[in-house]
Write a protein that holds these residues in place. Sequence first.
Motif, mmCIF file in Angstrom:
data_model
loop_
_atom_site.group_PDB
_atom_site.id
_atom_site.type_symbol
_atom_site.label_atom_id
_atom_site.label_comp_id
_atom_site.label_asym_id
_atom_site.label_seq_id
_atom_site.Cartn_x
_atom_site.Cartn_y
_atom_site.Cartn_z
ATOM 1 N N PRO A 251 -0.548 14.650 -6.272
ATOM 2 C CA PRO A 251 -1.191 15.402 -7.440
ATOM 3 C C PRO A 251 0.092 16.009 -8.059
ATOM 4 O O PRO A 251 1.258 16.109 -7.580
ATOM 5 C CB PRO A 251 -1.753 16.519 -6.463
ATOM 6 N N PRO A 252 -0.369 16.564 -9.238
ATOM 7 C CA PRO A 252 0.826 17.045 -10.179
ATOM 8 C C PRO A 252 1.399 18.336 -9.361
ATOM 9 O O PRO A 252 0.428 19.089 -8.633
ATOM 10 C CB PRO A 252 -0.004 17.592 -11.244
ATOM 11 N N VAL A 253 2.592 18.791 -9.660
ATOM 12 C CA VAL A 253 3.298 19.767 -9.144
ATOM 13 C C VAL A 253 3.178 21.001 -9.840
ATOM 14 O O VAL A 253 3.545 21.019 -10.826
ATOM 15 C CB VAL A 253 4.823 19.435 -8.722
ATOM 16 N N GLN A 254 2.649 22.275 -9.359
ATOM 17 C CA GLN A 254 2.562 23.445 -9.871
ATOM 18 C C GLN A 254 4.039 23.930 -9.579
ATOM 19 O O GLN A 254 4.371 24.499 -8.307
ATOM 20 C CB GLN A 254 1.468 24.273 -9.414
ATOM 21 N N LEU A 255 4.749 24.124 -10.668
ATOM 22 C CA LEU A 255 6.088 24.834 -10.286
ATOM 23 C C LEU A 255 6.084 26.278 -9.580
ATOM 24 O O LEU A 255 7.103 26.276 -8.889
ATOM 25 C CB LEU A 255 7.098 24.828 -11.496
ATOM 26 N N GLY A 256 4.896 26.968 -9.847
ATOM 27 C CA GLY A 256 5.046 28.348 -9.191
ATOM 28 C C GLY A 256 4.933 28.133 -7.799
ATOM 29 O O GLY A 256 5.251 29.127 -6.878
ATOM 30 N N GLN A 257 4.059 26.972 -7.252
ATOM 31 C CA GLN A 257 3.765 26.992 -6.005
ATOM 32 C C GLN A 257 5.259 26.497 -5.174
ATOM 33 O O GLN A 257 5.412 26.924 -4.092
ATOM 34 C CB GLN A 257 3.099 25.634 -5.852
ATOM 35 N N LEU A 258 6.229 25.932 -6.009
ATOM 36 C CA LEU A 258 7.434 25.768 -5.310
ATOM 37 C C LEU A 258 8.138 27.118 -5.064
ATOM 38 O O LEU A 258 8.929 27.151 -4.071
ATOM 39 C CB LEU A 258 8.403 24.749 -6.191
ATOM 40 N N ALA A 259 8.129 27.690 -5.986
ATOM 41 C CA ALA A 259 8.823 29.280 -5.800
ATOM 42 C C ALA A 259 8.209 30.044 -4.585
ATOM 43 O O ALA A 259 8.744 30.569 -3.774
ATOM 44 C CB ALA A 259 8.645 30.019 -7.091
ATOM 45 N N ALA A 260 6.773 29.922 -4.625
ATOM 46 C CA ALA A 260 5.946 30.801 -3.415
ATOM 47 C C ALA A 260 6.417 30.296 -2.326
ATOM 48 O O ALA A 260 6.460 30.880 -1.073
ATOM 49 C CB ALA A 260 4.478 30.531 -3.931
ATOM 50 N N LYS A 261 6.560 28.845 -1.911
ATOM 51 C CA LYS A 261 6.827 28.177 -0.825
ATOM 52 C C LYS A 261 8.229 28.339 -0.324
ATOM 53 O O LYS A 261 8.624 27.639 0.784
ATOM 54 C CB LYS A 261 6.255 26.881 -0.677
ATOM 55 N N GLY A 262 9.019 28.889 -1.036
ATOM 56 C CA GLY A 262 10.711 29.064 -0.712
ATOM 57 C C GLY A 262 11.606 28.368 -1.359
ATOM 58 O O GLY A 262 12.517 27.721 -0.914
ATOM 59 N N SER A 263 11.481 28.449 -2.774
ATOM 60 C CA SER A 263 12.254 27.688 -3.719
ATOM 61 C C SER A 263 12.712 26.359 -3.209
ATOM 62 O O SER A 263 13.661 25.887 -3.259
ATOM 63 C CB SER A 263 13.571 28.531 -3.661
ATOM 64 N N LEU A 264 11.484 25.756 -3.266
ATOM 65 C CA LEU A 264 11.533 24.265 -2.707
ATOM 66 C C LEU A 264 11.966 23.170 -3.935
ATOM 67 O O LEU A 264 11.812 23.493 -5.139
ATOM 68 C CB LEU A 264 10.351 23.878 -2.413
ATOM 69 N N TYR A 265 12.603 21.945 -3.577
ATOM 70 C CA TYR A 265 12.688 20.931 -4.400
ATOM 71 C C TYR A 265 11.957 19.884 -4.067
ATOM 72 O O TYR A 265 11.399 19.454 -2.908
ATOM 73 C CB TYR A 265 14.224 20.317 -3.965
ATOM 74 N N VAL A 266 11.582 19.088 -5.184
ATOM 75 C CA VAL A 266 10.711 17.870 -5.120
ATOM 76 C C VAL A 266 11.408 16.836 -6.071
ATOM 77 O O VAL A 266 11.989 17.070 -6.989
ATOM 78 C CB VAL A 266 9.128 18.048 -5.775
ATOM 79 N N THR A 267 11.391 15.665 -5.512
ATOM 80 C CA THR A 267 11.915 14.464 -6.074
ATOM 81 C C THR A 267 11.225 13.221 -5.927
ATOM 82 O O THR A 267 10.543 12.907 -4.903
ATOM 83 C CB THR A 267 13.508 14.190 -5.740
ATOM 84 N N ARG A 268 11.278 12.175 -6.956
ATOM 85 C CA ARG A 268 10.462 10.976 -6.751
ATOM 86 C C ARG A 268 11.527 9.809 -7.220
ATOM 87 O O ARG A 268 11.670 9.426 -8.265
ATOM 88 C CB ARG A 268 9.391 10.773 -7.778
ATOM 89 N N PRO A 269 12.328 9.357 -6.257
ATOM 90 C CA PRO A 269 13.384 8.484 -6.513
ATOM 91 C C PRO A 269 12.738 7.083 -6.169
ATOM 92 O O PRO A 269 11.551 6.662 -5.786
ATOM 93 C CB PRO A 269 14.405 8.667 -5.325
ATOM 94 N N THR A 270 13.545 6.110 -6.823
ATOM 95 C CA THR A 270 13.185 4.603 -6.460
ATOM 96 C C THR A 270 14.328 3.807 -6.031
ATOM 97 O O THR A 270 15.356 4.209 -6.279
ATOM 98 C CB THR A 270 12.597 4.074 -7.796
ATOM 99 N N LEU A 271 14.196 2.959 -5.221
ATOM 100 C CA LEU A 271 15.249 2.125 -4.575
ATOM 101 C C LEU A 271 16.007 1.210 -5.621
ATOM 102 O O LEU A 271 17.455 1.474 -5.818
ATOM 103 C CB LEU A 271 14.721 0.973 -3.970
ATOM 104 N N PHE A 272 15.605 1.024 -6.783
ATOM 105 C CA PHE A 272 16.078 0.093 -7.839
ATOM 106 C C PHE A 272 16.934 0.749 -8.675
ATOM 107 O O PHE A 272 17.760 0.522 -9.357
ATOM 108 C CB PHE A 272 14.883 -0.780 -8.604
ATOM 109 N N THR A 273 16.824 2.183 -8.877
ATOM 110 C CA THR A 273 17.729 2.875 -9.477
ATOM 111 C C THR A 273 18.864 2.957 -8.665
ATOM 112 O O THR A 273 20.128 2.973 -9.462
ATOM 113 C CB THR A 273 17.089 4.429 -9.645
ATOM 114 N N HIS A 274 18.968 2.936 -7.216
ATOM 115 C CA HIS A 274 20.243 3.105 -6.694
ATOM 116 C C HIS A 274 20.879 1.649 -6.636
ATOM 117 O O HIS A 274 21.960 1.525 -6.421
ATOM 118 C CB HIS A 274 19.884 3.393 -5.258
ATOM 119 N N LEU A 275 20.140 0.646 -6.859
ATOM 120 C CA LEU A 275 20.657 -0.686 -6.784
ATOM 121 C C LEU A 275 21.156 -1.359 -8.293
ATOM 122 O O LEU A 275 21.030 -2.381 -8.667
ATOM 123 C CB LEU A 275 19.270 -1.646 -6.247
#
Length: 330
Positions: A251-275
């Motif tokens: 689901p979409p990330v609510q940025l306020g939720q990241l703050a409330a849960k402890g200054s969290l980070y979220v990322t969506r990487p892909t293999l082919f960026t690395h390659l």
Amino acid sequence: MSRREKAVQILQPGAPEVLQLVDIEVGEPGPGEIRIRHQACGLNYIDVYHRNGSYPLPLPARLGMEGAGVIEALGEGVTHLSVGDRAAYASQPPGAYCTARVMPARCVVRLPDTISFETGAAMMLKGLTAQYLLRRTLPQGGLQAGDFVLFHAAAGGVGLIACQWARALGLQLIATAGSDEKCALALASGASHAINYRREDFAARVREITGGKGVKVVYDSVGLDTFEGSLNSLAAFGLLVSFGNASGFAPPVQLGQLAAKGSLYVTRPTLFTHLATREATQAMADDLFSVVGSGQVKIHVEQRYALDQVVQAHRELEARTTIGSGVLLI
């Protein structure tokens, strides 16, 4: 000069039955390309996304992201490979489900003689994925021996490699899987703890295991079903790495939720960026070949199919009844 080869393609997205085995023309490689004759190619969940249209491809489309075989011809400018080399790859564009193909040379590397074609085909996409996750996609401050990490779908192809690699790095990997059998397999492969998420609230169990602190990083390829629990499993400043969506898109990330849960980070990487470069591909492959060659990571090839059994292979892959890695044998 061209020749007739066999390949799997789709004319439109859909169920496994849209997969067709057809004759194709395979010619000579152009600049920066090679022609490879496959001995085996790997099966991955991303192939399901390509087939069903979750990740749309131009049609008609050929499927398959990894393979292993012998280099038959080189295009102009290719210097890191030779005709006759044993080789393997995980690469864009798709098209590995075939007897032979012309493709970009950038992501193709020599396969060590100590690694079989079957293992090579089963390990490249999944093994390089585990590499970029555990070695390159790291929480604030990195990971040190003794740290807890949470890895979903740990009895799958990527997961079983990650369990072993995490053990080699001294990490305490908490595995989740959908059956007691799969949990046992993750534990046997190096996980420190395993949670059957069909029977337990995995986020609550993670808090119990970590003495209430949570984990530094969650590696989540499941998506919709696990996303909220993954956030709830993180320690302060923790990182959620969403790298797949087997149960549906997160689901979409609510940025306020990241703050409330402890200054969290979220990322969506892909293999082919690395390659993206040959140098990065080679460095990552060398790291993978090293841990496999040392015996610290063993590749579990549990499903084998002929190329004309690809429909059955996709039915089983999509049903999530498979364990470890699967290959199409040419």
